[in-house]
Design a protein around this motif. Structure first.
Motif, PDB file in Angstrom:
ATOM      1  N   THR A   1       0.827  -1.207   0.000  1.00 35.87           N
ATOM      2  CA  THR A   1       0.000   0.000   0.000  1.00 35.87           C
ATOM      3  C   THR A   1       0.863   1.259   0.000  1.00 35.87           C
ATOM      4  OG1 THR A   1      -1.707  -1.203   1.234  1.00 35.87           O
ATOM      5  CG2 THR A   1      -1.860   1.197   1.206  1.00 35.87           C
ATOM      6  N   ALA A   2       1.962   1.226   0.753  1.00 35.39           N
ATOM      7  CA  ALA A   2       2.835   2.397   0.835  1.00 35.39           C
ATOM      8  C   ALA A   2       3.411   2.757  -0.529  1.00 35.39           C
ATOM      9  CB  ALA A   2       3.960   2.147   1.837  1.00 35.39           C
ATOM     10  N   CYS A   3       3.806   1.756  -1.289  1.00 32.49           N
ATOM     11  CA  CYS A   3       4.350   2.016  -2.620  1.00 32.49           C
ATOM     12  C   CYS A   3       3.271   2.579  -3.541  1.00 32.49           C
ATOM     13  CB  CYS A   3       4.947   0.743  -3.210  1.00 32.49           C
ATOM     14  SG  CYS A   3       5.853   1.002  -4.749  1.00 32.49           S
ATOM     15  N   LEU A   4       2.080   2.024  -3.465  1.00 29.24           N
ATOM     16  CA  LEU A   4       0.967   2.548  -4.269  1.00 29.24           C
ATOM     17  C   LEU A   4       0.663   3.993  -3.904  1.00 29.24           C
ATOM     18  CD1 LEU A   4      -1.430  -0.543  -4.189  1.00 29.24           C
ATOM     19  CD2 LEU A   4      -0.370   0.435  -6.226  1.00 29.24           C
ATOM     20  N   ALA A   5       0.672   4.298  -2.605  1.00 26.15           N
ATOM     21  CA  ALA A   5       0.437   5.673  -2.167  1.00 26.15           C
ATOM     22  C   ALA A   5       1.535   6.599  -2.679  1.00 26.15           C
ATOM     23  CB  ALA A   5       0.357   5.736  -0.645  1.00 26.15           C
ATOM     24  N   GLY A   6       2.772   6.118  -2.656  1.00 33.07           N
ATOM     25  CA  GLY A   6       3.874   6.914  -3.162  1.00 33.07           C
ATOM     26  C   GLY A   6       3.737   7.207  -4.644  1.00 33.07           C
ATOM     27  N   LEU A   7       3.303   6.223  -5.402  1.00 33.49           N
ATOM     28  CA  LEU A   7       3.090   6.435  -6.832  1.00 33.49           C
ATOM     29  C   LEU A   7       2.012   7.488  -7.074  1.00 33.49           C
ATOM     30  CD1 LEU A   7       3.245   2.754  -8.161  1.00 33.49           C
ATOM     31  CD2 LEU A   7       4.854   4.577  -8.695  1.00 33.49           C
ATOM     32  N   ALA A   8       0.971   7.485  -6.259  1.00 34.56           N
ATOM     33  CA  ALA A   8      -0.093   8.485  -6.410  1.00 34.56           C
ATOM     34  C   ALA A   8       0.400   9.874  -6.030  1.00 34.56           C
ATOM     35  CB  ALA A   8      -1.299   8.092  -5.557  1.00 34.56           C
ATOM     36  N   ILE A   9       1.083   9.977  -4.895  1.00 36.34           N
ATOM     37  CA  ILE A   9       1.584  11.279  -4.437  1.00 36.34           C
ATOM     38  C   ILE A   9       2.623  11.821  -5.417  1.00 36.34           C
ATOM     39  CG2 ILE A   9       2.895  12.434  -2.612  1.00 36.34           C
ATOM     40  CD1 ILE A   9       1.629  10.372  -0.649  1.00 36.34           C
TER      41      ILE A   9
ATOM     42  N   GLY B   1       8.171   3.192   5.247  1.00 35.91           N
ATOM     43  CA  GLY B   1       8.497   4.562   4.886  1.00 35.91           C
ATOM     44  C   GLY B   1       9.342   4.634   3.621  1.00 35.91           C
ATOM     45  N   LEU B   2      10.296   3.727   3.497  1.00 38.47           N
ATOM     46  CA  LEU B   2      11.146   3.709   2.303  1.00 38.47           C
ATOM     47  C   LEU B   2      10.349   3.304   1.067  1.00 38.47           C
ATOM     48  CD1 LEU B   2      14.343   2.077   3.841  1.00 38.47           C
ATOM     49  CD2 LEU B   2      14.119   4.425   2.998  1.00 38.47           C
TER      50      LEU B   2
ATOM     51  N   ALA C   1      17.760   1.010  -2.637  1.00 35.77           N
ATOM     52  CA  ALA C   1      18.942   0.461  -1.972  1.00 35.77           C
ATOM     53  C   ALA C   1      18.730   0.377  -0.463  1.00 35.77           C
ATOM     54  CB  ALA C   1      20.156   1.311  -2.302  1.00 35.77           C
ATOM     55  N   LEU C   2      18.112   1.389   0.123  1.00 31.32           N
ATOM     56  CA  LEU C   2      17.873   1.383   1.566  1.00 31.32           C
ATOM     57  C   LEU C   2      16.826   0.348   1.964  1.00 31.32           C
ATOM     58  CD1 LEU C   2      17.967   5.218   2.370  1.00 31.32           C
ATOM     59  CD2 LEU C   2      19.717   3.490   2.849  1.00 31.32           C
ATOM     60  N   CYS C   3      15.880   0.054   1.056  1.00 32.79           N
ATOM     61  CA  CYS C   3      14.902  -1.005   1.343  1.00 32.79           C
ATOM     62  C   CYS C   3      15.600  -2.338   1.598  1.00 32.79           C
ATOM     63  CB  CYS C   3      13.929  -1.158   0.172  1.00 32.79           C
ATOM     64  SG  CYS C   3      12.588   0.062   0.125  1.00 32.79           S
ATOM     65  N   ALA C   4      16.689  -2.569   0.893  1.00 29.98           N
ATOM     66  CA  ALA C   4      17.402  -3.846   1.020  1.00 29.98           C
ATOM     67  C   ALA C   4      18.046  -4.018   2.390  1.00 29.98           C
ATOM     68  CB  ALA C   4      18.462  -3.956  -0.071  1.00 29.98           C
ATOM     69  N   VAL C   5      18.279  -2.904   3.099  1.00 30.19           N
ATOM     70  CA  VAL C   5      18.946  -2.996   4.405  1.00 30.19           C
ATOM     71  C   VAL C   5      18.071  -2.436   5.524  1.00 30.19           C
ATOM     72  CG1 VAL C   5      21.264  -2.935   3.422  1.00 30.19           C
ATOM     73  CG2 VAL C   5      20.121  -0.784   3.980  1.00 30.19           C
ATOM     74  N   ALA C   6      16.765  -2.297   5.283  1.00 28.65           N
ATOM     75  CA  ALA C   6      15.858  -1.749   6.303  1.00 28.65           C
ATOM     76  C   ALA C   6      15.896  -2.621   7.558  1.00 28.65           C
ATOM     77  CB  ALA C   6      14.439  -1.675   5.756  1.00 28.65           C
TER      78      ALA C   6
ATOM     79  N   ALA D   1      16.965   9.415  -9.047  1.00 28.50           N
ATOM     80  CA  ALA D   1      17.943   9.356  -7.958  1.00 28.50           C
ATOM     81  C   ALA D   1      17.247   9.004  -6.636  1.00 28.50           C
ATOM     82  CB  ALA D   1      18.670  10.691  -7.837  1.00 28.50           C
ATOM     83  N   LEU D   2      16.086   9.622  -6.398  1.00 28.73           N
ATOM     84  CA  LEU D   2      15.316   9.312  -5.197  1.00 28.73           C
ATOM     85  C   LEU D   2      14.899   7.849  -5.180  1.00 28.73           C
ATOM     86  CD1 LEU D   2      13.937  10.593  -2.671  1.00 28.73           C
ATOM     87  CD2 LEU D   2      11.913  10.919  -4.103  1.00 28.73           C
ATOM     88  N   TYR D   3      14.463   7.353  -6.330  1.00 22.87           N
ATOM     89  CA  TYR D   3      14.042   5.954  -6.451  1.00 22.87           C
ATOM     90  C   TYR D   3      15.208   5.014  -6.152  1.00 22.87           C
ATOM     91  CZ  TYR D   3      12.477   1.614  -8.636  1.00 22.87           C
ATOM     92  OH  TYR D   3      12.147   0.285  -8.871  1.00 22.87           O
TER      93      TYR D   3
END
Length: 220
Positions: A53-61, A104-105, A91-96, A84-86
């Motif tokens: 859901t967070a990723c879907l919300a990010g795509l909308a925002i 959040g990521l 990369a940070l998702c891989a080490v969350a 660059a943000l993506y």
């Protein structure tokens, strides 16, 4: 059309296709690894589903942000910033360290991925007109529809050789390659004369990006 011009046109279309595929790949590519992700991050089923859901919300925002920025500052600079943000978020998702951080990521990753979707569509309108615009929009819509079908398959194949963080490393690598490819293969398609101050763009009804307005104009 010369061979050189045809080659540039092909690269242009391939890059646009890759940009619009980033969002669906981000949503569905890691689905086969969700059970392992939940175990490693000690997350409940509800929290694990929230990562989607967070990723879907990010795509909308992100679409609400990318449209006005690309209409004001041109296509290339907002596109490179979004990619660059993506890349950083992937990369940070891989080490969350925990699921809250991961959620959040994922939101940030979705926002960055939205820039590619919005600006790819805007570039089609900038560079084409009439039936060619309709054909290219149709092709991009087809890719957007097919990417979610193949994304879990690709993710499952990656899981044969790596754990779920490897999927996000692969997305980060893809995100890192795209700015270089875009800088080389995607010219600036919005002229300085056609740009508007950001307050004026945001005030347009109902804050539609040029890509959204162009798609509306194709409707009967």
């Amino acid at each position: 059309m010369s061979n050189d011009a045809a080659g540039r046109q092909t690269r242009f279309i391939v890059l646009l296709a890759a940009l619009v595929a980033l969002g669906p790949l981000s949503i569905d590519g890691y689905l086969p690894g969700l059970p392992d992700l939940a175990g490693d991050l000690r997350a409940s089923a509800a929290a694990t589903q929230l990562t989607i859901t967070a990723c879907l919300a990010g795509l909308a925002i992100g679409q609400l942000i990318a449209g006005p920025l690309s209409d004001t500052y041109g296509r290339r600079r907002p596109l490179l910033a979004g990619l660059a943000l993506y890349t950083i978020a992937s990369a940070l998702c891989a080490v969350a360290p925990d699921v809250r951080t991961f959620v959040g990521l994922r939101l940030v990753q979705g926002i960055g991925g939205a820039f590619g979707i919005v600006i790819a569509n805007a570039m089609v309108r900038d560079r084409t007109s009439g039936t060619r615009t309709a054909r290219l929009f149709s092709a991009l819509i087809l890719i957007t529809g097919l990417a979610p079908v193949f994304a879990p398959v690709l993710g499952g194949q990656l899981l044969r050789v790596t754990a779920w963080p490897g999927i996000f490393v692969a997305l980060a690598v893809l995100g890192a390659v795209m700015p270089a490819a875009s800088a080389a293969g995607l010219p600036e398609t919005r002229s300085s004369a056609s740009r508007q101050p950001l307050p004026a763009v945001v005030g347009q009804q109902p804050s539609l990006s040029s890509a959204q307005r162009s798609r509306r104009s194709l409707l009967p």
